[in-house]
Design a protein around this motif. Structure first.
Motif, PDB file in Angstrom:
ATOM      1  N   LYS A 139     -41.027  -8.743  39.535  1.00  0.00           N
ATOM      2  CA  LYS A 139     -41.109  -9.120  38.121  1.00  0.00           C
ATOM      3  C   LYS A 139     -39.891  -8.587  37.386  1.00  0.00           C
ATOM      4  CE  LYS A 139     -46.134  -9.082  37.964  1.00  0.00           C
ATOM      5  NZ  LYS A 139     -47.322  -8.486  37.335  1.00  0.00           N
ATOM      6  N   LYS A 140     -39.508  -9.283  36.298  1.00  0.00           N
ATOM      7  CA  LYS A 140     -38.370  -8.859  35.496  1.00  0.00           C
ATOM      8  C   LYS A 140     -38.875  -8.056  34.301  1.00  0.00           C
ATOM      9  CE  LYS A 140     -34.709 -11.504  34.915  1.00  0.00           C
ATOM     10  NZ  LYS A 140     -33.784 -12.540  34.389  1.00  0.00           N
TER      11      LYS A 140
ATOM     12  N   VAL B  73     -42.801 -12.976  31.131  1.00  0.00           N
ATOM     13  CA  VAL B  73     -43.929 -13.800  31.553  1.00  0.00           C
ATOM     14  C   VAL B  73     -43.484 -15.257  31.500  1.00  0.00           C
ATOM     15  CG1 VAL B  73     -46.297 -14.488  31.032  1.00  0.00           C
ATOM     16  CG2 VAL B  73     -45.567 -12.127  30.587  1.00  0.00           C
ATOM     17  N   LEU B  74     -43.594 -15.949  32.635  1.00  0.00           N
ATOM     18  CA  LEU B  74     -43.227 -17.362  32.705  1.00  0.00           C
ATOM     19  C   LEU B  74     -44.484 -18.216  32.676  1.00  0.00           C
ATOM     20  CD1 LEU B  74     -40.600 -17.080  35.578  1.00  0.00           C
ATOM     21  CD2 LEU B  74     -40.157 -17.145  33.132  1.00  0.00           C
ATOM     22  N   GLU B  75     -44.520 -19.164  31.739  1.00  0.00           N
ATOM     23  CA  GLU B  75     -45.627 -20.123  31.655  1.00  0.00           C
ATOM     24  C   GLU B  75     -45.016 -21.510  31.605  1.00  0.00           C
ATOM     25  OE1 GLU B  75     -48.381 -19.315  28.510  1.00  0.00           O
ATOM     26  OE2 GLU B  75     -48.771 -17.282  29.213  1.00  0.00           O
ATOM     27  N   GLY B  76     -45.020 -22.180  32.754  1.00  0.00           N
ATOM     28  CA  GLY B  76     -44.364 -23.481  32.825  1.00  0.00           C
ATOM     29  C   GLY B  76     -42.873 -23.299  32.595  1.00  0.00           C
ATOM     30  N   LEU B  77     -42.331 -23.986  31.597  1.00  0.00           N
ATOM     31  CA  LEU B  77     -40.913 -23.848  31.263  1.00  0.00           C
ATOM     32  C   LEU B  77     -40.673 -22.816  30.165  1.00  0.00           C
ATOM     33  CD1 LEU B  77     -39.876 -27.621  31.312  1.00  0.00           C
ATOM     34  CD2 LEU B  77     -39.565 -25.912  33.107  1.00  0.00           C
ATOM     35  N   ASP B  78     -41.747 -22.232  29.641  1.00  0.00           N
ATOM     36  CA  ASP B  78     -41.635 -21.262  28.556  1.00  0.00           C
ATOM     37  C   ASP B  78     -41.538 -19.838  29.095  1.00  0.00           C
ATOM     38  OD1 ASP B  78     -41.850 -23.237  26.551  1.00  0.00           O
ATOM     39  OD2 ASP B  78     -44.040 -23.204  26.735  1.00  0.00           O
ATOM     40  N   ILE B  79     -40.762 -19.020  28.403  1.00  0.00           N
ATOM     41  CA  ILE B  79     -40.595 -17.617  28.766  1.00  0.00           C
ATOM     42  C   ILE B  79     -41.081 -16.771  27.598  1.00  0.00           C
ATOM     43  CG2 ILE B  79     -38.956 -15.804  29.364  1.00  0.00           C
ATOM     44  CD1 ILE B  79     -37.123 -18.014  30.466  1.00  0.00           C
ATOM     45  N   TYR B  80     -41.961 -15.822  27.907  1.00  0.00           N
ATOM     46  CA  TYR B  80     -42.488 -14.894  26.919  1.00  0.00           C
ATOM     47  C   TYR B  80     -42.250 -13.480  27.417  1.00  0.00           C
ATOM     48  CZ  TYR B  80     -45.083 -19.043  25.467  1.00  0.00           C
ATOM     49  OH  TYR B  80     -45.420 -20.309  25.057  1.00  0.00           O
ATOM     50  N   VAL B  81     -42.453 -12.499  26.534  1.00  0.00           N
ATOM     51  CA  VAL B  81     -42.449 -11.100  26.945  1.00  0.00           C
ATOM     52  C   VAL B  81     -43.705 -10.438  26.411  1.00  0.00           C
ATOM     53  CG1 VAL B  81     -39.953 -10.809  27.151  1.00  0.00           C
ATOM     54  CG2 VAL B  81     -41.053 -10.388  24.953  1.00  0.00           C
ATOM     55  N   LYS B  82     -44.154  -9.417  27.134  1.00  0.00           N
ATOM     56  CA  LYS B  82     -45.278  -8.622  26.653  1.00  0.00           C
ATOM     57  C   LYS B  82     -44.962  -7.153  26.916  1.00  0.00           C
ATOM     58  CE  LYS B  82     -48.123  -8.784  30.825  1.00  0.00           C
ATOM     59  NZ  LYS B  82     -49.405  -9.121  31.410  1.00  0.00           N
ATOM     60  N   LYS B  83     -45.461  -6.290  26.032  1.00  0.00           N
ATOM     61  CA  LYS B  83     -45.233  -4.856  26.180  1.00  0.00           C
ATOM     62  C   LYS B  83     -45.968  -4.344  27.404  1.00  0.00           C
ATOM     63  CE  LYS B  83     -44.693  -3.485  21.364  1.00  0.00           C
ATOM     64  NZ  LYS B  83     -45.233  -2.631  20.285  1.00  0.00           N
ATOM     65  N   VAL B  84     -45.318  -3.459  28.144  1.00  0.00           N
ATOM     66  CA  VAL B  84     -45.945  -2.791  29.271  1.00  0.00           C
ATOM     67  C   VAL B  84     -46.683  -1.577  28.713  1.00  0.00           C
ATOM     68  CG1 VAL B  84     -45.533  -1.545  31.420  1.00  0.00           C
ATOM     69  CG2 VAL B  84     -44.165  -3.574  30.870  1.00  0.00           C
ATOM     70  N   ASN B  85     -47.981  -1.468  29.002  1.00  0.00           N
ATOM     71  CA  ASN B  85     -48.800  -0.374  28.483  1.00  0.00           C
ATOM     72  C   ASN B  85     -49.306   0.575  29.568  1.00  0.00           C
ATOM     73  OD1 ASN B  85     -48.706  -1.174  25.718  1.00  0.00           O
ATOM     74  ND2 ASN B  85     -50.104  -2.826  26.211  1.00  0.00           N
ATOM     75  N   ASN B  86     -49.199   0.190  30.826  1.00  0.00           N
ATOM     76  CA  ASN B  86     -49.661   1.024  31.934  1.00  0.00           C
ATOM     77  C   ASN B  86     -48.740   2.239  32.043  1.00  0.00           C
ATOM     78  OD1 ASN B  86     -49.476   2.025  34.738  1.00  0.00           O
ATOM     79  ND2 ASN B  86     -51.010   0.454  35.162  1.00  0.00           N
ATOM     80  N   THR B  87     -49.282   3.440  31.804  1.00  0.00           N
ATOM     81  CA  THR B  87     -48.454   4.648  31.737  1.00  0.00           C
ATOM     82  C   THR B  87     -47.746   4.972  33.046  1.00  0.00           C
ATOM     83  OG1 THR B  87     -50.426   6.003  32.104  1.00  0.00           O
ATOM     84  CG2 THR B  87     -49.712   5.706  29.828  1.00  0.00           C
ATOM     85  N   ASP B  88     -48.390   4.746  34.176  1.00  0.00           N
ATOM     86  CA  ASP B  88     -47.743   5.005  35.470  1.00  0.00           C
ATOM     87  C   ASP B  88     -46.566   4.060  35.681  1.00  0.00           C
ATOM     88  OD1 ASP B  88     -49.548   7.047  36.076  1.00  0.00           O
ATOM     89  OD2 ASP B  88     -50.939   5.670  37.064  1.00  0.00           O
ATOM     90  N   LEU B  89     -46.787   2.787  35.390  1.00  0.00           N
ATOM     91  CA  LEU B  89     -45.727   1.786  35.523  1.00  0.00           C
ATOM     92  C   LEU B  89     -44.602   2.071  34.532  1.00  0.00           C
ATOM     93  CD1 LEU B  89     -44.636  -0.810  36.785  1.00  0.00           C
ATOM     94  CD2 LEU B  89     -46.040  -2.100  35.154  1.00  0.00           C
ATOM     95  N   LEU B  90     -44.953   2.443  33.305  1.00  0.00           N
ATOM     96  CA  LEU B  90     -43.935   2.762  32.297  1.00  0.00           C
ATOM     97  C   LEU B  90     -43.023   3.888  32.758  1.00  0.00           C
ATOM     98  CD1 LEU B  90     -45.750   2.583  28.845  1.00  0.00           C
ATOM     99  CD2 LEU B  90     -43.725   1.318  29.548  1.00  0.00           C
TER     100      LEU B  90
END
Length: 79
Positions: free
Chosen positions: A28-29, A51-68
């Protein structure tokens, strides 16, 4: 076309950020973004996931503390 470093973005919440860095992690990017550069007195750095949905690109905040923790380390050491 996706986000690029130095791009200014506005989230749905109205928060404005500048993309500082990007990385691929586990297929993931992710992006490091900051509002400090836009005059925010607090150094509000966040990590966003693409986040890729079809041809659209979105972003969402990462909230998982371990991943962060992993992503902050990775994004801060890359250049």
């Amino acid at each position: 076309m996706g986000l690029e470093i130095n791009t200014l973005i506005t989230l749905e919440s109205g928060e404005k950020y500048k993309i500082l860095n990007e990385t691929l992690f586990q297929g993931k990017k992710y992006f490091l973004a900051s509002s400090e550069i836009l005059g925010d007195s607090t150094n509000n750095e966040i990590v966003l996931e693409e986040v890729l949905e079809g041809l659209d690109i979105y972003v969402k905040k990462v909230n998982n503390t371990d991943l962060l923790a992993q992503l902050f380390d990775l994004l801060k050491t890359q250049n």
